[in-house]
Design a protein around this motif. Sequence first.
Motif, PDB file in Angstrom:
ATOM      1  N   ASN A   1       0.803  -1.231   0.000  1.00  0.00           N
ATOM      2  CA  ASN A   1       0.000   0.000   0.000  1.00  0.00           C
ATOM      3  C   ASN A   1       0.829   1.272   0.000  1.00  0.00           C
ATOM      4  OD1 ASN A   1      -2.967  -0.776   0.233  1.00  0.00           O
ATOM      5  ND2 ASN A   1      -1.956  -2.162   1.665  1.00  0.00           N
ATOM      6  N   LYS A   2       2.138   1.111  -0.255  1.00  0.00           N
ATOM      7  CA  LYS A   2       3.009   2.281  -0.117  1.00  0.00           C
ATOM      8  C   LYS A   2       2.691   3.396  -1.112  1.00  0.00           C
ATOM      9  CE  LYS A   2       6.975   0.219  -2.576  1.00  0.00           C
ATOM     10  NZ  LYS A   2       6.705   0.663  -3.929  1.00  0.00           N
TER      11      LYS A   2
ATOM     12  N   GLU B   1      -2.024   1.991   6.221  1.00  0.00           N
ATOM     13  CA  GLU B   1      -2.529   3.250   5.673  1.00  0.00           C
ATOM     14  C   GLU B   1      -1.555   4.410   5.874  1.00  0.00           C
ATOM     15  OE1 GLU B   1      -6.434   3.619   7.365  1.00  0.00           O
ATOM     16  OE2 GLU B   1      -7.231   1.991   6.116  1.00  0.00           O
ATOM     17  N   GLY B   2      -0.320   4.066   6.179  1.00  0.00           N
ATOM     18  CA  GLY B   2       0.731   5.075   6.214  1.00  0.00           C
ATOM     19  C   GLY B   2       0.851   5.844   7.521  1.00  0.00           C
ATOM     20  N   GLN B   3       0.153   5.383   8.558  1.00  0.00           N
ATOM     21  CA  GLN B   3       0.209   6.122   9.828  1.00  0.00           C
ATOM     22  C   GLN B   3       1.240   5.527  10.775  1.00  0.00           C
ATOM     23  OE1 GLN B   3      -3.663   7.281  11.592  1.00  0.00           O
ATOM     24  NE2 GLN B   3      -4.536   5.982  10.008  1.00  0.00           N
TER      25      GLN B   3
ATOM     26  N   LYS C   1      -0.259   4.093  -2.282  1.00  0.00           N
ATOM     27  CA  LYS C   1      -1.609   4.593  -2.054  1.00  0.00           C
ATOM     28  C   LYS C   1      -1.646   5.615  -0.917  1.00  0.00           C
ATOM     29  CE  LYS C   1      -5.837   1.993  -1.555  1.00  0.00           C
ATOM     30  NZ  LYS C   1      -6.199   0.583  -1.334  1.00  0.00           N
ATOM     31  N   TYR C   2      -0.797   5.388   0.084  1.00  0.00           N
ATOM     32  CA  TYR C   2      -0.836   6.252   1.275  1.00  0.00           C
ATOM     33  C   TYR C   2       0.540   6.852   1.563  1.00  0.00           C
ATOM     34  CZ  TYR C   2      -5.046   3.447   2.207  1.00  0.00           C
ATOM     35  OH  TYR C   2      -6.250   2.811   2.124  1.00  0.00           O
TER      36      TYR C   2
ATOM     37  N   GLN D   1       2.459   9.451   7.268  1.00  0.00           N
ATOM     38  CA  GLN D   1       2.071  10.603   8.099  1.00  0.00           C
ATOM     39  C   GLN D   1       2.241  10.258   9.574  1.00  0.00           C
ATOM     40  OE1 GLN D   1      -2.145  11.261   7.655  1.00  0.00           O
ATOM     41  NE2 GLN D   1      -2.546   9.127   7.342  1.00  0.00           N
TER      42      GLN D   1
END
Lengths: 101, 99
Positions: free
Chosen positions: A93-94, B40-42, A96-97, A100
């Motif tokens: 998923n790198k 989800e990148g958090q 896609k997101y 943060q």
Amino acid sequence: MTKSEIINILARKQSHLSSKDIELSVKILLDQISDTLTSGERIEIRGFGSFSLHHRTARKGRNPKTGEQVQLSPKHVPHFKPGKEMRERVNENKDKYPIQD
Amino acid sequence: MTLTKAGMVEHLFDELGLNKREAKELVEMFFEEIRTALEEGQNIKLSGFGNFMLRDKAQRPGRNPKSGEAIPVSARRVVTFRPGQKLKQRVEKYAGSIQ
């Protein structure tokens, strides 16, 4: 995402449990993992990852302020190795997101 | 003895009196929420314990260790764990051998 945000999500999804119980459960879980590591034992959570201790040998270091040389004793440090499912899901998923805080 | 989810379920049952099914769901869900957030990148920050941090790594040259053949290691996102001060101080003093 912080611990209290995770507690809020769990409380929403497990509405039959009080948020006090959820909060306590998370504390108990993290304490148990810390206690287990502190006694030199491993933690293995399939699909998530494993925690273990790594040994660091004695070495000479420097006091960054004074530049003085100091002898550092051998010690153990916590180590986490992500599991297969964790590695795959995060990597897939790198694009896609963005990352943060 | 190695701690697994079963041991965590048992412990929640003993400490908090959650029934086994509730405890099992909660343990599963706790790790799943962390995994989903990372997916989800958090980044995850668990005060007193440590942070799970994501890092994007660029492609780099690699080698097949058996054949010696040069093959690039593709760009990827990885999870790293940075233990908190409290956890580091606690395990530092462990003097036995590692299992």
